[in-house]
Design an enzyme around this catalytic site. Structure first.
Site: not given
Ligand code: AMP
Length: 581
Positions: A6, A68, A145, A168
């Site tokens: 992850d 990211k 994810e 999420d």
């Protein structure tokens, strides 16, 4: 050996599959979460993870975090002697996770399944694959994810069919997916989200409010007093986490140079204030939820369970909002910070056909609409810039679709194909992924036909093929905007360049981290305690130089004890205040 990773905005984690299910892999500090932070100290030696996070408080300009968000873009940051793209920085995190896994499992780890937000576009996915390559990993699969989280929850679930919503909210991205779970099948029906919405926005808003109360404007202060802002951000991150379990928290404000001088200025923040200040951020989850439920052709009441993923879902206001929206309490059996890595490990087990997973089937969807640019006849004239969808959003992947186009003019021998992603009618409002030219169309009247085939693979990576119908002449392109034309030799050179970066031996990581932590603490202490800490630090550095193992251990535990007295306000790496079922 293959692992699941992850690669998170703020934290990353790795796990592997065993016959008893997925297991997390601890890093050199025995922690399962590694901060996604990279830094270089004044000797240009590299730090990754918690040591880099400590360095970031003292020398923010030598460290990078939250990169990211820039995956697949041309964004760069200078750290020490060289500039890095988000892809390169991510490769350094991946390399560190790979090394930790190799040390823990005592074997070579050369393959990985890496997760990305469902909402990552094609460029961002490609960049993630390349980051893996740069770290010396073959990326076997990219998975979303929320899908990974659903897999982790879905494993060994039996009984009736369930329709779950995976909510999420990570450090920098928000995704919501609607997933069917039945008889060992995990079937994603729809995904939606926002690429720029996450826990960091809450921290930043809090920091902006705190700074504002002292007459600063956040953006200007970032440029003019970066040390002050770095400290306030760190304090606000800690306060935000404290507010997840208590009603109030304090933020200490240093001077313009980032030093705490007596008497230390403090701002008291209540949970209610924090909730009010961040209401507008939380409101942004509504639209993607509505869209995902609509795309899954369901109503809110059809959702049987809601699961929470991502550290930011520990905030009570988030739980409350989710409960209101879905009219049910979310589940949190698995730790929201770890569930994605666990699911990635299960997927890694599927890649290697781990026998404990024989009954598990996973299907996912493409979160975007993909298509080409066309011209339309409006009245008597042709107007360009219109979007023709070829694969609609939330189509199950892998998928391959063909669309026939035709030339507009007589004797037109070539056609430009612009490939776009997005939901807007006009291409200018969508994202251009790539364009290419189909040549060799036979001369003749307008209306020569060209077939455009879009193939979207299991990684969410797009391939486009154009065929001139009459001649069967084909042009195919893998849409690789930023990695265009990269040859294996170039990749090898890039890998070597990344490997050449000076890193500390793994066993030294814990010592380096301790020094950085102590140096940060040093700046915050009163003179009396400073002297004591300075003595400990001098002694520690001396025994490190002498490589006296026994003395190193002694100093280490003394420093640990000393530092822990002053760190009560610190953000705990992984809180244990999650409600369990
Ligand atoms: P992730 O990318 O899933 O690791 O999410 C990390 C985000 O969750 C960061 O923005 C953290 O600040 C946030 N986070 C982690 N723990 C907590 C907590 N206890 N309360 C509030 N936010 C948290």
């Amino acid at each position: 050996m293959i692992i699941g990773i992850d690669l998170g905005t703020t934290f990353s984690a790795a796990a592997y599959m065993t016959s008893d299910g997925p297991r997390l892999i601890p890093n050199a500090l025995s922690e399962t979460l590694t901060p996604s932070v990279v830094g270089f100290d004044t000797d240009d030696a590299m730090f990754v993870g918690r040591a880099a996070k400590e360095l970031a408080v003292l020398q923010p300009d030598r460290c990078a975090s939250v990169f990211k968000r820039y995956m697949g873009s041309t964004w760069k940051v200078r750290l020490g002697k060289r500039e890095f793209t988000a892809e390169e920085l991510s490769s350094l995190i991946l390399r560190s996770l790979k090394e930790d896994a190799e040390a823990h499992l005592d074997t070579i780890v050369d393959r990985a399944v890496i997760t990305v937000p469902a909402y990552f576009n094609d460029n961002q996915r490609k960049a993630t694959i390349r980051a893996g390559q740069l770290a010396g990993l073959t990326v076997e699969r990219i998975i979303n994810e929320p899908t990974a989280a659903a897999i982790a929850y879905g494993l060994h679930e039996s009984g009736d069919e369930k329709v779950i919503a995976v909510f999420d909210l990570g450090g920098g991205t928000f995704d919501v997916s609607i997933v069917d779970l039945f008889d060992g099948a995990v079937e994603v029906r729809a995904s939606s989200g926002e690429a720029f919405l996450g826990g960091e926005d809450f921290t930043q808003t809090l920091a902006a409010r705190v700074l504002e109360s002292r007459g600063f404007v956040f953006e200007r202060a970032e440029l003019e007093t970066p040390a002050l802002v770095a400290r306030v951000m760190q304090q606000c991150e800690a306060a935000k986490r404290l507010l997840s379990r208590q009603d109030a928290a304090r933020v200490r404000i240093p001077n313009r140079d980032g030093q705490y001088v007596d008497p230390v200025d403090e701002v008291q923040i209540s949970r209610d204030e924090f909730t009010k200040w961040t209401e507008h951020i939380l409101a942004r989850v509504e639209l993607p939820i509505r869209r995902a439920i609509g795309d899954a052709k369901l109503n809110r009441t059809d959702i049987t369970e809601v699961i929470l993923v991502g550290g930011a879902t520990r905030m009570p206001t988030v739980v409350q909002r989710v409960t209101e929206i879905f009219q049910k309490e979310p589940r949190s059996r698995l730790n929201p910070d770890e569930v994605v890595a666990l699911g990635a490990a299960v997927q890694a087990g599927l890649v290697t056909r781990n026998s404990s997973l024989d009954d598990l089937v996973v299907t996912d969807v493409s979160p975007f609409t993909l298509g080409v640019e066309i011209s339309k006849q409006i009245g008597t004239e042709y107007r360009g810039g219109y979007f023709l969808p070829i694969i609609s959003r939330n189509t199950t992947i892998p998928v391959s679709r063909v669309q026939r186009l035709s030339t507009l003019h007589a004797n037109q021998t070539q056609l430009r194909v612009g490939v776009y992603q997005g939901e807007a009618r006009r291409t200018q409002d969508n994202l251009l992924l790539d364009d290419f030219v189909v040549q060799g169309i036979p001369r003749g009247p307008a209306g020569q036909e060209i077939d455009i085939r879009f193939t979207y693979d299991l990684n969410g990576v797009l391939e486009v093929e154009a065929t001139v119908v009459e001649t069967k002449r084909k042009v195919s392109v893998v849409i690789t905007k930023h990695a265009k034309g990269v040859s294996p030799a170039e990749i090898e050179r890039a890998v070597a360049a990344m490997e050449a970066l000076k890193t500390h031996p793994r066993e030294e990581t814990a010592n380096r981290f301790l020094i950085k932590r102590a140096e940060r603490m040093y700046q915050e202490l009163s003179v009396f305690h400073r002297d004591h800490l300075a003595e400990l630090l001098d002694g520690f550095e001396t025994v490190l130089d002498l490589q006296d193992r026994e003395a190193i251990d002694r100093y280490r535990s003394e420093m640990e004890i000393f530092l822990s007295q002053f760190e009560s306000q610190e953000p705990a790496g992984d809180d244990d205040d999650v409600a369990s079922e």
